[in-house]
Design a protein around this motif. Sequence first.
Motif, PDB file in Angstrom:
ATOM      1  N   PRO A 199     -41.290  58.532  -4.576  1.00  0.00           N
ATOM      2  CA  PRO A 199     -41.942  59.751  -3.810  1.00  0.00           C
ATOM      3  C   PRO A 199     -43.516  59.487  -4.009  1.00  0.00           C
ATOM      4  O   PRO A 199     -44.339  60.256  -3.055  1.00  0.00           O
ATOM      5  N   LEU A 200     -43.647  59.011  -5.188  1.00  0.00           N
ATOM      6  CA  LEU A 200     -45.148  58.844  -5.467  1.00  0.00           C
ATOM      7  C   LEU A 200     -46.002  58.158  -4.413  1.00  0.00           C
ATOM      8  O   LEU A 200     -47.354  58.453  -4.137  1.00  0.00           O
ATOM      9  N   LEU A 201     -45.209  57.082  -3.874  1.00  0.00           N
ATOM     10  CA  LEU A 201     -45.772  56.287  -2.715  1.00  0.00           C
ATOM     11  C   LEU A 201     -45.954  56.937  -1.662  1.00  0.00           C
ATOM     12  O   LEU A 201     -46.785  57.126  -0.856  1.00  0.00           O
ATOM     13  N   LEU A 202     -44.709  57.919  -1.128  1.00  0.00           N
ATOM     14  CA  LEU A 202     -44.666  58.415  -0.115  1.00  0.00           C
ATOM     15  C   LEU A 202     -45.531  59.346   0.428  1.00  0.00           C
ATOM     16  O   LEU A 202     -46.017  59.531   1.340  1.00  0.00           O
ATOM     17  N   LEU A 203     -45.833  60.152  -0.651  1.00  0.00           N
ATOM     18  CA  LEU A 203     -46.623  61.374  -0.332  1.00  0.00           C
ATOM     19  C   LEU A 203     -47.954  60.918   0.246  1.00  0.00           C
ATOM     20  O   LEU A 203     -48.328  61.647   1.364  1.00  0.00           O
ATOM     21  N   PRO A 204     -48.819  60.338  -0.535  1.00  0.00           N
ATOM     22  CA  PRO A 204     -50.040  59.819  -0.008  1.00  0.00           C
ATOM     23  C   PRO A 204     -49.910  59.048   1.520  1.00  0.00           C
ATOM     24  O   PRO A 204     -50.725  59.316   2.507  1.00  0.00           O
ATOM     25  N   LEU A 205     -48.796  58.119   1.291  1.00  0.00           N
ATOM     26  CA  LEU A 205     -48.929  57.329   2.557  1.00  0.00           C
ATOM     27  C   LEU A 205     -48.440  58.136   3.684  1.00  0.00           C
ATOM     28  O   LEU A 205     -48.921  58.007   5.239  1.00  0.00           O
ATOM     29  N   LEU A 206     -47.317  59.190   3.653  1.00  0.00           N
ATOM     30  CA  LEU A 206     -47.039  59.942   4.940  1.00  0.00           C
ATOM     31  C   LEU A 206     -48.120  60.798   5.327  1.00  0.00           C
ATOM     32  O   LEU A 206     -48.408  60.911   6.602  1.00  0.00           O
ATOM     33  N   ALA A 207     -49.276  61.045   4.356  1.00  0.00           N
ATOM     34  CA  ALA A 207     -50.325  61.909   4.860  1.00  0.00           C
ATOM     35  C   ALA A 207     -51.060  61.106   5.805  1.00  0.00           C
ATOM     36  O   ALA A 207     -51.692  61.630   6.675  1.00  0.00           O
ATOM     37  N   VAL A 208     -51.581  59.942   5.531  1.00  0.00           N
ATOM     38  CA  VAL A 208     -52.299  59.173   6.243  1.00  0.00           C
ATOM     39  C   VAL A 208     -51.453  58.694   7.656  1.00  0.00           C
ATOM     40  O   VAL A 208     -52.153  58.718   8.618  1.00  0.00           O
ATOM     41  N   MET A 209     -50.283  58.459   7.614  1.00  0.00           N
ATOM     42  CA  MET A 209     -49.512  57.818   8.530  1.00  0.00           C
ATOM     43  C   MET A 209     -49.427  59.099   9.893  1.00  0.00           C
ATOM     44  O   MET A 209     -49.631  58.705  10.942  1.00  0.00           O
ATOM     45  N   SER A 210     -49.560  60.307   9.339  1.00  0.00           N
ATOM     46  CA  SER A 210     -49.402  61.131  10.326  1.00  0.00           C
ATOM     47  C   SER A 210     -50.752  61.472  11.024  1.00  0.00           C
ATOM     48  O   SER A 210     -50.641  62.210  12.038  1.00  0.00           O
ATOM     49  N   ARG A 211     -52.045  61.069  10.366  1.00  0.00           N
ATOM     50  CA  ARG A 211     -53.131  61.367  10.809  1.00  0.00           C
ATOM     51  C   ARG A 211     -53.566  60.052  12.026  1.00  0.00           C
ATOM     52  O   ARG A 211     -54.620  60.368  12.614  1.00  0.00           O
ATOM     53  N   ILE A 212     -52.699  58.985  12.040  1.00  0.00           N
ATOM     54  CA  ILE A 212     -52.905  58.135  13.006  1.00  0.00           C
ATOM     55  C   ILE A 212     -52.895  58.682  14.339  1.00  0.00           C
ATOM     56  O   ILE A 212     -51.693  59.068  14.941  1.00  0.00           O
ATOM     57  N   ASP A 213     -53.732  58.263  15.379  1.00  0.00           N
ATOM     58  CA  ASP A 213     -53.820  58.378  16.751  1.00  0.00           C
ATOM     59  C   ASP A 213     -52.629  57.585  17.562  1.00  0.00           C
ATOM     60  O   ASP A 213     -52.933  56.225  17.677  1.00  0.00           O
TER      61      ASP A 213
END
Lengths: 280, 273
Positions: free
Chosen positions: A159-173
């Motif tokens: 979960p510690l990896l997923l939280l910041p990773l999902l945040a940047v993933m959702s911002r990709i155009d």
Amino acid sequence: MGGRLGGFGPALPLGLAYAAFFVAPLLMLFVVSFYTDEKMTEFGLDQWRRFLLDAFHWKVVGDTLMLGLKAVAATVVLGLPLALVYRAAPPFWQRALLFVAVMPLLTSVVVRTFAWIVILGREGVVNKIVLGLGLAADPLRLLQTELGLVISLTQIEMPLLLLPLLAVMSRIDPNLMDASASLGASPWRTLFRVILPLVAPGLAAGCLLVFASATTAFISQSVIGGGRLVYLPAMIWQQAMVVSNWPFAATVAVTLLLSVSAVIAVIAYAGRVAGGRIHG
Amino acid sequence: MARRHSAGELSYYLVIGALATLALVILVGPVLVVLATSLTDSRTIRFPPQGFSFRWYELLLDPVRSRQIHRAAENTIWVAAMAAGLATVLGTAAALAISRAGGRLGRSLDAFFMAPLVLPGLAFGLAALMYFTILGFRPSLELLILGHFIVVTPFLLRTVGASLTQLDPALLDASASLGAGRTMTFRRVTLPLIAPGIAAGAFLAFMASVDNVPVSLFLSSARTDMLPIRMWGMMESTLDVRVAAVSGTLIVVAFVLMLVMERLTGLTRRMRG
């Protein structure tokens, strides 16, 4: 005062609290590591000499850092594909995935460690399956091995990896994916040349948290790894609470602090460099 | 538009799909295994569980035979509430100051306050034990509160900081031009808008304190036992099935609290940052 510093007024209470209960104890830790004797009467370099001149201690430092890196590698190999699926999923499934990713974070680390004892034990889930399918004649030994520990840490820290990773993933155009595909790039090429550089900062932030948490996960290390696998946290606990040699425990703790911080600085730097190639 | 799937595309979807599925199984599976194990009827921990009963939960609720566990749970909740409370007040104030100041100084102050999140907790736990002991303090719940307060404060700074960046400065200007003073603007405009961020941060801080091992490992004692430390002891010695019952309880409580907080504050979005 006044002027620019005046704006920091509301931060003052927290600053003072950190000075008294965070900075001061850590400074004290450094000072204690320079006492020569357990009674803490004289200063000297004896503890450091004892620690640094013994090859076994170097091996423990290496094993601890390697354990952290293995946990980082395993969480990335599984967590990154999950994040890719998340990026492409419709909104409802995105929320469900996010919930699944966060949920383990709120169930205690001790609970998650306990779960893996049930799963990896001699009569555990994995052995039931392996023996049931006839893949092995005898139960596999997974508890008290580094493999079992890394498997457990993968779930405990993911979960510690997923939280910041999902945040940047959702911002990709999404247009960038389409552009890459229409220019003839395969999905693999798009992953490595478009997505990875874009998510590098979030990925680095996640790796950093996983590394910091896995290297200090004393209970998981001692319960799943057992007594034969020695890592720095077990050594600190042993020296401080069982042998009551505070100066030596402080020496080991300072070593943990410095070595983990050094690796974290490298990961953070790598994230900035990889991200900088795109963001300029 | 019909397109032929090349070998590259096929391998991509297969590999990514398989790894993502494995990730989901690894994330969720253990939680379900613990819940199933806690409902066993047998005296030993094994999977699949033998029979079905609530006997281990009943034993867990027994005020006499599970007294030590109850005491540890009470201590844990008290320490978590106080530590999260302290972190909420001081952390919110600091986050306001940092966002108002901005710039290089604000960023370095933010990095300093976030440090407990990445520094090895075990080193800080030992440092706190030595510091308080050398200053002449005996182990107490108050010291545990102070130690936990330091490690949970970053959660407040992160969630409150995120809400503050989304705050429209025009609203503050509007409030000021309508004649509201700074205090009035803070109470009537800023505070209501960042309240969900504060609530989410306070909740995460509370949960992080309940979960904390590195600080409790050194600062708790026989008189001030904490739940994770007691559970560790139970796992190391007899592997009492009550560990499964405590775990089951913690999972259900966390799940319910999380659903509630999700409705109230959009928790998961805030954690994602």
